[in-house]
Design an enzyme around this catalytic site. Sequence first.
Site, PDB file in Angstrom:
ATOM      1  CB  THR A 156     -20.100  94.278  24.196  1.00  0.00           C
ATOM      2  OG1 THR A 156     -21.408  94.737  24.558  1.00  0.00           O
ATOM      3  CG2 THR A 156     -20.204  92.986  23.432  1.00  0.00           C
ATOM      4  CB  CYS A 157     -17.007  98.290  26.178  1.00  0.00           C
ATOM      5  SG  CYS A 157     -15.677  97.239  26.609  1.00  0.00           S
ATOM      6  CG  ASP A 158     -22.341  99.359  22.791  1.00  0.00           C
ATOM      7  OD1 ASP A 158     -23.377  99.969  23.110  1.00  0.00           O
ATOM      8  OD2 ASP A 158     -21.724  99.547  21.742  1.00  0.00           O
TER       9      ASP A 158
END
EC number: 4.1.1.19
Length: 599
Positions: A479-481
């Site tokens: 995820t982009c997190d």
Amino acid sequence: MHTYGIDIWGEDNFIIENGLAKLNYASKPALVDIVRDIREQDFKGPLLLRFPHLTRLQIEKLYTLYNNAINEYDYKGKFNAVFPLKVNQLPNFLLPLIKSGEEFGYGLEAGSKAELFLAMTYNKIGAPITINGFKDKEMIHLAFIAKKMGHNITVIIEGLNELKMILEVEKETSLPTPNVGIRVRLFNSGGGAWAKSGGIDSKFGLSSTEILEAYELLKSNNLLHYLTMIHFHIGSAMTNIKPLKKALKESGHIYAELKNMGATNLKAINIGGGLAVEYSQYHRTTQYHLQEFANDVIFTLKNIAKQKGVEEPNIFTESGRFISANSTVLVTPVLELFSAEYELSNLRLKEENPPLIEELNELYKDMNGKTALEYMHDSMDHLESLLKLFDLGYIDLQDRSNAEILAQLIIKKAISLLEIADYEELKRIDNKIQEKYLLNFSIFQSLPDFWGINQEFPIMPITHLDKKPTRSASLWDITCDSDGEIEFNAKKPLYLHDVNLEKEEYYLAFFNVGAYQDTLGMRHNLFSHPTEVNVVFENNELKLEKIIESQKIIDILEDIDYDTKEIKKILKSSLDKSTYVILKKYLNENSYLKTSWSH
Ligand code: PLP
């Protein structure tokens, strides 16, 4: 051999043999063979392997524990159990559970209307259904309908308003009345991470005054004979048994008091859930033996019944974590090792290099077992200085790349040269030498309890287990997190293998993910539920049943209420036909990554 604490959390359900993690059942298949089998059928990305035989084993264990205790203390009450649907409602898990539970009369607990519909549909007639949680009149009406269907159903009220609604539905319809239970608000609360469900200021249950009012209401409406159960739940995954004993005493006395007041049909105490699962791979966190838990329940209730001169109550439990957690294993392919790009072949030293880079190169070449630790520390200092020099404009990008490659090569060489004792120490102290493993999964989707409350899950590679793991590992999801990371924790260190993913595959398994994770998971970044499969055995032979592929991108978009016809129309109108055909294929695949052959 590094065993990843399998003796602590594995319960003998999984074993390590010839470097492979295996299922300790039937033909003892290696997990990696199951994974390969599924992947060969073109199901890629993360996988959830479900083992229905383990659910069955847990149900058997639960009944055996209590029936042992009942026999030991010559207890007159009967043991009953229901599975709380909120712990796992998915059909691949639930339908085999119901089948396995049939011979025991194992029932279901529902906490919402949707769960009640599941219970009404699939619960075997005769096996109990309990309803907890906050209810409206419609939900109570559903319970009356379930009763009409022939279900043995108990509505456990969380407040007096719910009892009033029961009285209303009873008057307004000609449907049969379900049994009524009262959730009591105990003074004593539980321990462990989920202890908030009990205690005097808990969200749930009736106070003593309200219990007396409920009694009066039932009596004045001639419905007292429907009051059959007292219920409490002091928290999930209790690590310590003391709070349970206190809660048993308190609820036992409430049961006995009500019975002596005239609630003659009151026959059961429902003790909720609470049986713990061992999630730690470092040390045991559960401070009681399961048999001790069951013995305490029977012994305490027997004594109270004797003291107050009432019949020994039937016992209900709603433990779900214990039943479901070990049934599911999440397997995630490792996509990348952070240091993989720092290969010797990428080193491009110049004719003339900055002195610190020359020095790094010397350290790399001259390092031996004795100097490894010292040179590694020097190299880290040098790297730091070189990065500063880059910021000040004194070295160029090629120098910086060379510095990074050399520093990583030195770390790798040092690790291979160091004596084990030094290395263990080193791994603990030095954050800078961690390797980052990029895994094809979403922590938000598949391990929501890690994200939300830092819940540990046992982690283990499913191959390479005959080799020494040499890297202290941080795990990244896709995820982009930045929350999508399981950071290296020196107090609970995870060591993994240094693998070359160009040449070999490497999978990490997360165990005990069968409780709560499936439907708590979030679709952050629109990653959906992983592909799942039931691994079953017929005459010792392994069969993969009910493969459910991770959701297609187009279906995920539809789920969040996009008009997918419109999406297709817009894309189609802006592309030529052959490109749109490719796009359509991608829309019909899931969103996990497919960037390397080992995806
Ligand atoms: N029953 C009730 C009322 C609950 O609230 C819960 C969970 O919190 C359970 C049963 C399941 O308990 P466990 O997670 O310990 O299995």
